[in-house]
Motif scaffolding. Structure first.
Motif, PDB file in Angstrom:
ATOM      1  N   TYR A  76      37.829  32.561  55.188  1.00  0.00           N
ATOM      2  CA  TYR A  76      39.161  31.989  55.416  1.00  0.00           C
ATOM      3  C   TYR A  76      40.167  32.425  54.349  1.00  0.00           C
ATOM      4  N   THR A  77      40.101  33.704  54.029  1.00  0.00           N
ATOM      5  CA  THR A  77      41.012  34.278  53.043  1.00  0.00           C
ATOM      6  C   THR A  77      41.813  35.402  53.681  1.00  0.00           C
ATOM      7  N   SER A  78      43.117  35.392  53.430  1.00  0.00           N
ATOM      8  CA  SER A  78      44.002  36.482  53.857  1.00  0.00           C
ATOM      9  C   SER A  78      44.625  37.094  52.615  1.00  0.00           C
ATOM     10  N   ILE A  79      44.450  38.401  52.460  1.00  0.00           N
ATOM     11  CA  ILE A  79      45.014  39.116  51.319  1.00  0.00           C
ATOM     12  C   ILE A  79      46.020  40.124  51.855  1.00  0.00           C
ATOM     13  N   GLY A  80      47.249  40.052  51.383  1.00  0.00           N
ATOM     14  CA  GLY A  80      48.320  40.904  51.884  1.00  0.00           C
ATOM     15  C   GLY A  80      48.180  42.352  51.463  1.00  0.00           C
ATOM     16  N   GLU A  81      49.167  43.141  51.816  1.00  0.00           N
ATOM     17  CA  GLU A  81      49.108  44.579  51.534  1.00  0.00           C
ATOM     18  C   GLU A  81      49.466  44.863  50.080  1.00  0.00           C
ATOM     19  N   GLY A  82      48.894  45.932  49.555  1.00  0.00           N
ATOM     20  CA  GLY A  82      49.228  46.390  48.220  1.00  0.00           C
ATOM     21  C   GLY A  82      48.745  45.504  47.093  1.00  0.00           C
ATOM     22  N   CYS A  83      47.725  44.693  47.341  1.00  0.00           N
ATOM     23  CA  CYS A  83      47.198  43.795  46.297  1.00  0.00           C
ATOM     24  C   CYS A  83      46.070  44.459  45.514  1.00  0.00           C
ATOM     25  N   LEU A  84      45.715  43.834  44.394  1.00  0.00           N
ATOM     26  CA  LEU A  84      44.577  44.261  43.585  1.00  0.00           C
ATOM     27  C   LEU A  84      43.726  43.054  43.233  1.00  0.00           C
ATOM     28  N   LEU A  85      42.438  43.113  43.583  1.00  0.00           N
ATOM     29  CA  LEU A  85      41.459  42.124  43.128  1.00  0.00           C
ATOM     30  C   LEU A  85      40.406  42.877  42.332  1.00  0.00           C
ATOM     31  N   GLU A  86      40.265  42.504  41.060  1.00  0.00           N
ATOM     32  CA  GLU A  86      39.299  43.185  40.205  1.00  0.00           C
ATOM     33  C   GLU A  86      38.536  42.148  39.406  1.00  0.00           C
ATOM     34  N   ASN A  87      37.193  42.187  39.550  1.00  0.00           N
ATOM     35  CA  ASN A  87      36.326  41.205  38.875  1.00  0.00           C
ATOM     36  C   ASN A  87      36.830  39.784  39.144  1.00  0.00           C
ATOM     37  N   ALA A  88      37.079  39.490  40.402  1.00  0.00           N
ATOM     38  CA  ALA A  88      37.658  38.206  40.792  1.00  0.00           C
ATOM     39  C   ALA A  88      36.854  37.578  41.930  1.00  0.00           C
ATOM     40  N   GLY A 127      51.663  39.873  49.482  1.00  0.00           N
ATOM     41  CA  GLY A 127      51.612  41.275  49.105  1.00  0.00           C
ATOM     42  C   GLY A 127      51.958  41.584  47.660  1.00  0.00           C
ATOM     43  N   ASP A 128      51.344  42.668  47.168  1.00  0.00           N
ATOM     44  CA  ASP A 128      51.644  43.252  45.859  1.00  0.00           C
ATOM     45  C   ASP A 128      51.304  42.336  44.692  1.00  0.00           C
ATOM     46  N   SER A 129      50.327  41.476  44.884  1.00  0.00           N
ATOM     47  CA  SER A 129      49.870  40.601  43.797  1.00  0.00           C
ATOM     48  C   SER A 129      48.550  41.109  43.240  1.00  0.00           C
ATOM     49  N   ALA A 130      48.272  40.723  41.985  1.00  0.00           N
ATOM     50  CA  ALA A 130      47.053  41.172  41.320  1.00  0.00           C
ATOM     51  C   ALA A 130      46.305  39.975  40.753  1.00  0.00           C
ATOM     52  N   ILE A 131      44.990  39.930  41.010  1.00  0.00           N
ATOM     53  CA  ILE A 131      44.119  38.894  40.451  1.00  0.00           C
ATOM     54  C   ILE A 131      42.978  39.608  39.751  1.00  0.00           C
ATOM     55  N   THR A 132      42.897  39.445  38.452  1.00  0.00           N
ATOM     56  CA  THR A 132      41.890  40.176  37.680  1.00  0.00           C
ATOM     57  C   THR A 132      41.149  39.237  36.738  1.00  0.00           C
ATOM     58  N   GLY A 133      39.826  39.351  36.747  1.00  0.00           N
ATOM     59  CA  GLY A 133      38.996  38.599  35.812  1.00  0.00           C
ATOM     60  C   GLY A 133      38.969  37.106  36.044  1.00  0.00           C
ATOM     61  N   VAL A 134      39.288  36.661  37.262  1.00  0.00           N
ATOM     62  CA  VAL A 134      39.381  35.228  37.547  1.00  0.00           C
ATOM     63  C   VAL A 134      38.360  34.842  38.607  1.00  0.00           C
ATOM     64  N   SER A 135      37.566  33.832  38.309  1.00  0.00           N
ATOM     65  CA  SER A 135      36.585  33.338  39.288  1.00  0.00           C
ATOM     66  C   SER A 135      36.980  31.944  39.748  1.00  0.00           C
ATOM     67  N   GLY A 136      36.391  31.515  40.870  1.00  0.00           N
ATOM     68  CA  GLY A 136      36.585  30.152  41.348  1.00  0.00           C
ATOM     69  C   GLY A 136      37.973  29.858  41.882  1.00  0.00           C
ATOM     70  N   LEU A 137      38.700  30.866  42.360  1.00  0.00           N
ATOM     71  CA  LEU A 137      40.031  30.636  42.911  1.00  0.00           C
ATOM     72  C   LEU A 137      39.885  30.194  44.370  1.00  0.00           C
ATOM     73  N   THR A 138      40.350  29.000  44.683  1.00  0.00           N
ATOM     74  CA  THR A 138      40.160  28.464  46.030  1.00  0.00           C
ATOM     75  C   THR A 138      41.334  27.576  46.426  1.00  0.00           C
ATOM     76  N   ASP A 183      46.366  49.110  51.988  1.00  0.00           N
ATOM     77  CA  ASP A 183      46.589  49.623  50.630  1.00  0.00           C
ATOM     78  C   ASP A 183      46.202  48.639  49.532  1.00  0.00           C
ATOM     79  N   THR A 184      45.416  47.640  49.875  1.00  0.00           N
ATOM     80  CA  THR A 184      44.881  46.722  48.861  1.00  0.00           C
ATOM     81  C   THR A 184      43.586  47.282  48.298  1.00  0.00           C
ATOM     82  N   LYS A 185      43.359  47.067  47.001  1.00  0.00           N
ATOM     83  CA  LYS A 185      42.125  47.536  46.374  1.00  0.00           C
ATOM     84  C   LYS A 185      41.325  46.336  45.880  1.00  0.00           C
ATOM     85  N   ILE A 186      40.056  46.291  46.250  1.00  0.00           N
ATOM     86  CA  ILE A 186      39.153  45.224  45.822  1.00  0.00           C
ATOM     87  C   ILE A 186      37.980  45.868  45.114  1.00  0.00           C
TER      88      ILE A 186
END
Length: 355
Positions: free
Chosen positions: A289-301, A310-321, A278-281
Motif C-alpha cells: 500500500y505504498t505509492s512512490i512518485g516519479e523521480g524519487c530516491l530511496l536508499e537504505n530505507a 515526486g522528486d523526493s529522497a528518503i535515505t538511511g531511514v527505517s520504519g517509515l509508515t 525514473d525513481t531509483k530504489i
C-alpha cells in the motif's frame, strides 16, 4: 448535460502539504484525485466541464489544460473568494446556461464513478438529485432525511442528533431550477451561500428532490487517513507490471507496478505498490500500500502504507509508515535510537528523523 467541478478551497486539513499544492492534485496511486473525477465525468457521457478555481488556479490549469487529454472541453471559472458551493453555481451561470448539470467536488473519490447517478437523473424528472451513503457517525456530515419514495424531505448540516445515517456525498445533479434557488437564499452564519440551503429552497417550493445511493466506495479525501485509505483501495485493484529495471538481487512480490525508467537494485518490494517513472530504489524495502512518485530516491530505507510525491529522497531511514510526503522533500537519518515515524511533510522541505 454539463459538469461543474469545484477545484478551489484551501485544503486546511492537509496542511502543510496544501500550503504549496492544490488539495485536488494530491495523488492516489500516482494519479491526482481530480483526475479520477474528470474520468468519471467523461465516462458518464459528459464532455463540457466548467472548473471552479481559486488561489491554486495556475496549478489546476497546468495539470488539466484544455481537458483534451481526458476527452473533455474545459472552461475555467475564477471564484475570487471561497463564498460557498451555491456561490459556485451563481458565478457559473453563463457557462451552465439552461442545461442540467452535475456538480462534482474535486476532492471526492468514488471508485465506481457517477454513471449510474447521471443515467438515473436523465431518465427521471427531478430538479435535484443528491448522492448519499450510510455512515457510522452522521453527526460529522451533512445529513439527508428521506420520505417513503426516496424523496429528500430535509437536510441537516452536522446535526447534534441526526435524523438519519445518510451522509451527503459531494456529487449532485441539478436542473436549471437551481439557478433561482441560489439567487433566493442568503449567506449562512459563516458568510457563505450553502448548497444545502439552495436545495432546501427547492424542497420548500415544491420542486422534486430525490436521493441516489453510492454504489461502491466513497471518500472525501480531505484528511491524511482518507488519502491513505483511498490509496489502499486503488492499489488493491492494480495488475502487476514491471517496465522498469529490476536487478537479480531484488525481490518483487505480488501486484507491483514499476514504471519505465525506474531502477530497483538490491531491494525488496511487496505489493500492492506503485513505483513511479525514473525513481531509483537501492538497498531498500517498500511494503504494501505504498505509492512512490516519479523521480524519487530511496536508499537504505524502509517504507510502507505511505504516499511519496515526486522528486523526493528518503535515505538511511527505517520504519517509515502511515505517511504522506510532499514533493522535493529530503528525509535523512539522524543520530539516535531507532523508532517508528509518522510524517506529513510539505513541499521543498528538509527534515531529519531518528532512524
Amino acid at each position: 448535460m454539463k459538469a461543474l467541478v469545484l477545484a478551489g478551497g484551501k485544503g486546511t486539513r492537509l496542511r502543510p502539504l496544501t500550503h504549496t499544492s492544490a488539495k485536488q492534485l494530491v495523488p492516489i496511486a500516482n494519479k491526482p484525485v481530480l483526475y479520477y473525477g474528470l474520468d468519471a465525468i467523461r465516462d458518464a457521457g459528459i464532455t463540457s466541464v466548467g472548473i471552479i478555481v481559486g488561489d491554486t488556479a495556475r496549478e489546476i490549469r497546468e495539470a488539466v489544460g484544455d481537458g483534451s487529454r481526458f476527452g473533455l472541453e474545459v472552461t475555467y471559472i475564477l471564484q475570487e473568494e471561497p463564498l460557498g458551493l451555491a456561490h459556485c453555481v451563481l458565478i457559473a451561470r453563463q457557462f451552465l446556461a439552461d442545461e442540467p448539470f452535475v456538480m462534482y467536488l474535486g476532492d471526492n473519490f468514488l471508485v465506481d464513478g457517477i454513471t449510474d447517478l447521471v443515467d438515473a437523473f436523465r431518465e427521471a424528472d427531478y430538479d435535484a438529485q443528491i448522492l448519499l451513503t450510510k455512515v457510522a457517525e452522521p453527526q460529522f456530515y451533512g445529513v439527508a432525511e428521506l420520505g417513503p419514495d426516496g424523496e429528500i424531505v430535509g437536510l441537516e448540516e452536522k446535526p447534534e442528533h441526526p435524523r438519519s445515517d445518510l451522509a451527503i456525498v459531494g456529487v449532485y445533479t441539478f436542473s436549471p431550477a437551481i439557478h433561482e434557488a441560489v439567487r433566493s437564499i442568503r449567506p449562512s452564519a459563516r458568510g457563505e451561500l450553502e448548497i444545502t440551503d439552495a436545495i432546501t429552497w427547492l424542497i420548500d417550493n415544491g420542486r422534486r428532490v430525490h436521493s441516489h445511493f453510492v454504489g461502491g466506495y466513497w471518500k472525501d479525501t480531505g484528511r491524511l487517513q482518507d488519502m491513505l485509505e483511498c490509496n489502499r483501495i486503488v492499489l488493491e485493484g492494480i495488475e502487476r507490471s514491471v517496465r522498469g529495471s529490476v536487478d537479480g538481487f531484488s525481490e518483487i512480490t505480488g501486484r507491483v507496478v514499476v514504471e519505465p525508467g525506474a531502477v530497483v537494485e538490491n531491494s525488496v518490494i511487496r505489493g500492492p505498490a506503485v513505483i513511479g517513472a525514473d525513481t531509483k530504489i537501492n538497498g531498500s524495502y517498500v511494503g504494501p500500500y505504498t505509492s512512490i512518485g516519479e523521480g524519487c530516491l530511496l536508499e537504505n530505507a524502509e517504507v510502507e502504507y505511505s504516499i511519496i510525491l515526486g522528486d523526493s529522497a528518503i535515505t538511511g531511514v527505517s520504519g517509515l509508515t502511515y505517511s504522506l510526503i510532499g514533493r522535493n522533500v529530503e528525509v535523512t537519518r539522524a543520530v539516535g535510537v531507532p523508532n517508528m515515524n509518522q510524517l506529513m511533510v510539505g513541499d521543498h522541505s528538509k527534515i531529519q528523523v531518528r532512524a
